[in-house]
Design a protein around this motif. Structure first.
Motif, mmCIF file in Angstrom:
data_model
loop_
_atom_site.group_PDB
_atom_site.id
_atom_site.type_symbol
_atom_site.label_atom_id
_atom_site.label_comp_id
_atom_site.label_asym_id
_atom_site.label_seq_id
_atom_site.Cartn_x
_atom_site.Cartn_y
_atom_site.Cartn_z
ATOM 1 N N THR A 73 0.859 -1.195 0.000
ATOM 2 C CA THR A 73 0.000 0.000 0.000
ATOM 3 C C THR A 73 0.893 1.244 0.000
ATOM 4 O OG1 THR A 73 -0.116 0.170 2.406
ATOM 5 C CG2 THR A 73 -1.779 -1.190 1.349
ATOM 6 N N LEU A 122 0.493 -6.796 -5.516
ATOM 7 C CA LEU A 122 -0.838 -6.194 -5.619
ATOM 8 C C LEU A 122 -0.687 -4.752 -5.143
ATOM 9 C CD1 LEU A 122 -3.748 -7.193 -6.425
ATOM 10 C CD2 LEU A 122 -4.274 -7.101 -3.993
ATOM 11 N N ALA A 123 -0.810 -3.806 -6.075
ATOM 12 C CA ALA A 123 -0.558 -2.393 -5.767
ATOM 13 C C ALA A 123 -1.839 -1.731 -5.273
ATOM 14 C CB ALA A 123 -0.056 -1.691 -7.023
ATOM 15 N N TYR A 133 -13.867 -3.071 -7.113
ATOM 16 C CA TYR A 133 -14.977 -3.126 -6.160
ATOM 17 C C TYR A 133 -16.320 -3.287 -6.879
ATOM 18 C CZ TYR A 133 -11.160 -1.473 -3.354
ATOM 19 O OH TYR A 133 -9.937 -1.401 -2.719
ATOM 20 N N THR A 142 -8.219 -7.960 -8.749
ATOM 21 C CA THR A 142 -8.883 -8.877 -7.816
ATOM 22 C C THR A 142 -9.999 -8.094 -7.142
ATOM 23 O OG1 THR A 142 -6.776 -9.962 -7.370
ATOM 24 C CG2 THR A 142 -8.556 -10.432 -5.841
ATOM 25 N N THR A 143 -11.183 -8.718 -7.048
ATOM 26 C CA THR A 143 -12.306 -7.956 -6.505
ATOM 27 C C THR A 143 -12.352 -7.995 -4.983
ATOM 28 O OG1 THR A 143 -13.971 -9.714 -6.312
ATOM 29 C CG2 THR A 143 -13.740 -8.666 -8.478
HETATM 30 P P1 FAD Z 1 -7.491 3.266 -5.462
HETATM 31 O O1 FAD Z 1 -7.530 2.428 -6.676
HETATM 32 O O2 FAD Z 1 -6.479 4.355 -5.423
HETATM 33 O O3 FAD Z 1 -8.951 3.888 -5.242
HETATM 34 C C1 FAD Z 1 -9.295 4.490 -3.995
HETATM 35 C C2 FAD Z 1 -10.424 5.514 -4.212
HETATM 36 O O4 FAD Z 1 -9.900 6.640 -4.913
HETATM 37 C C3 FAD Z 1 -11.582 4.980 -5.052
HETATM 38 O O5 FAD Z 1 -12.764 5.549 -4.549
HETATM 39 C C4 FAD Z 1 -11.277 5.511 -6.453
HETATM 40 O O6 FAD Z 1 -12.454 5.679 -7.229
HETATM 41 C C5 FAD Z 1 -10.624 6.844 -6.122
HETATM 42 N N1 FAD Z 1 -9.616 7.265 -7.118
HETATM 43 C C6 FAD Z 1 -8.680 6.504 -7.700
HETATM 44 N N2 FAD Z 1 -7.913 7.237 -8.535
HETATM 45 C C7 FAD Z 1 -8.389 8.519 -8.456
HETATM 46 C C8 FAD Z 1 -8.032 9.750 -9.072
HETATM 47 N N3 FAD Z 1 -7.005 9.823 -9.938
HETATM 48 N N4 FAD Z 1 -8.741 10.860 -8.724
HETATM 49 C C9 FAD Z 1 -9.767 10.814 -7.846
HETATM 50 N N5 FAD Z 1 -10.159 9.661 -7.239
HETATM 51 C C10 FAD Z 1 -9.484 8.538 -7.545
HETATM 52 N N6 FAD Z 1 -5.574 -2.803 2.374
HETATM 53 C C11 FAD Z 1 -4.421 -2.925 3.085
HETATM 54 O O7 FAD Z 1 -4.116 -2.048 3.900
HETATM 55 N N7 FAD Z 1 -3.591 -3.995 2.913
HETATM 56 C C12 FAD Z 1 -3.856 -4.982 2.021
HETATM 57 O O8 FAD Z 1 -3.077 -5.944 1.899
HETATM 58 C C13 FAD Z 1 -5.069 -4.894 1.250
HETATM 59 N N8 FAD Z 1 -5.393 -5.838 0.337
HETATM 60 C C14 FAD Z 1 -6.526 -5.695 -0.429
HETATM 61 C C15 FAD Z 1 -6.811 -6.649 -1.434
HETATM 62 C C16 FAD Z 1 -7.961 -6.532 -2.216
HETATM 63 C C17 FAD Z 1 -8.243 -7.568 -3.287
HETATM 64 C C18 FAD Z 1 -8.859 -5.449 -2.004
HETATM 65 C C19 FAD Z 1 -10.108 -5.331 -2.818
HETATM 66 C C20 FAD Z 1 -8.591 -4.487 -1.030
HETATM 67 C C21 FAD Z 1 -7.413 -4.587 -0.251
HETATM 68 N N9 FAD Z 1 -7.074 -3.629 0.720
HETATM 69 C C22 FAD Z 1 -5.923 -3.758 1.466
HETATM 70 C C23 FAD Z 1 -7.986 -2.490 0.984
HETATM 71 C C24 FAD Z 1 -7.622 -1.247 0.119
HETATM 72 O O9 FAD Z 1 -6.357 -0.754 0.501
HETATM 73 C C25 FAD Z 1 -8.716 -0.204 0.358
HETATM 74 O O10 FAD Z 1 -9.948 -0.645 -0.147
HETATM 75 C C26 FAD Z 1 -8.416 1.221 -0.092
HETATM 76 O O11 FAD Z 1 -9.390 2.093 0.474
HETATM 77 C C27 FAD Z 1 -8.422 1.440 -1.588
HETATM 78 O O12 FAD Z 1 -7.347 0.899 -2.199
HETATM 79 P P2 FAD Z 1 -7.260 0.833 -3.824
HETATM 80 O O13 FAD Z 1 -5.937 0.301 -4.157
HETATM 81 O O14 FAD Z 1 -8.457 0.181 -4.365
HETATM 82 O O15 FAD Z 1 -7.298 2.418 -4.130
#
Ligand code: FAD
Length: 290
Positions: free
Chosen positions: A79, A104-105, A146, A175-176
């Protein structure tokens, strides 16, 4: 092996997830669970990352052990919020040194009462994808998506546009988040494809095997809970053995329906529970040929 190579054809893949210990003393019990889950030979195992430190130091070690000691492909989560750019860059280099091929970024959750975005940090997962691509172009990068929309998104259309950006930056598969109603996933997949997001999408299935897990999972993910699922928790929730069996059966049923509808890549949130992982795998033995 790179996850992108595993997802190349329509052969069913079943991957599983573990989380690192919160303290160093808990490492032994986590190690035991990881060993037992690895013995099931899932197609790959992903290791979560504690945003902002905590468990983060163990993620790379576990992912390395899964690959080197147990011979199973692994993926480390990473993260970027609550970390400086330098910390994130060092973590990517650590992964490279450990021979980790898949990451997984993720953005990570923003801690409450934190001003966002913070200067000097990566803001979104797409920024992290771009950074990984520039430091470690050899790595296979995945991202999160999501089916019910990310809780912070303005709307689903906007959310999908951000997913698209993540893919354009180099994310090779998605991954969802967990979901309990497959029709929500099918609908979402259609919308992703319509928006031109064509990378493989792995369906994330969370087996709910304890009553108190229900509230927590739903609070964290904001997922819809179908009436059929509510009845199971109402009826079996107070009996741990019955709830476990019913939770494994519900998750199995979801996976069978997915496969029967052409969704061949499934990720199980096994939560360090080898019994649950083995239970689901056993139920699918003929279908997945394991
Ligand atoms: P992003 O893809 O950056 O999206 C986050 C929010 O920002 C979304 O609402 C999106 O619509 C919005 N957004 C994206 N880009 C922009 C932009 N350019 N301008 C404006 N808004 C934008 N958390 C952990 O701490 N550790 C883990 O190991 C972990 N594993 C996970 C594995 C999976 C499969 C999933 C689904 C979630 C996981 N999470 C984990 C939770 C995740 O970190 C959170 O759900 C977090 O709030 C969002 O991460 P993301 O990478 O989806 O963010």
């Amino acid at each position: 092996m790179k996850v992108s190579d595993l997802l190349k054809d329509d052969k069913v893949t079943l991957s599983m997830e573990v989380f690192p210990p919160k303290t160093t003393t808990a490492f032994e019990s986590v190690n035991k669970a990881v060993k037992e889950i690895s013995a099931l030979k899932p197609d790959f195992i992903s290791v979560t990352y504690g945003a902002g430190g905590g468990t983060s130091e163990h993620t790379v070690k576990l992912a390395k052990d899964i690959k080197k000691e147990y011979g199973v492909s692994s993926m480390a989560h990473l993260t970027c919020v609550s970390s400086t750019r330098e910390t994130v860059q060092n973590q990517i280099k650590l992964m490279q040194e450990a021979g980790i091929e898949n990451v997984l970024a993720l953005r990570g959750d923003i801690p409450s009462e934190t001003e966002f975005p913070l200067p000097g940090q990566f803001h979104y997962a797409s920024d992290l994808v771009k950074e990984i691509k520039s430091i470690a172009p050899e790595m296979c990068i995945g991202g999160a998506c999501y089916p019910e929309g990310h809780p912070e998104a303005l709307n689903k259309t906007d959310d999908i546009l951000h997913i698209k950006k993540k893919v354009e930056e180099g994310c090779e598969f998605l991954t969802t988040q967990m979901f309990f109603d497959n029709s929500i996933f099918y609908n979402y997949l259609y919308r992703l494809r319509e928006a031109g997001v064509m990378v493989p999408v792995i369906a994330g299935i969370m087996p709910i095997t304890r009553k108190k897990q229900v509230e927590r999972s739903i609070q964290l993910s904001g997922c819809c809970v179908p009436a059929r699922f509510k009845s199971i928790v109402d009826w079996f929730g107070d009996n741990p053995a019955k709830m476990k069996q019913a939770g494994i059966a519900y998750a199995t049923d979801q996976i069978i329906d997915l496969i029967a509808n052409g969704i061949t890549h499934v990720h199980i949130y096994t939560m360090n529970d080898p019994e649950v992982a083995a239970g689901i795998q056993r139920n699918l033995s003929e279908i997945i040929g394991k």
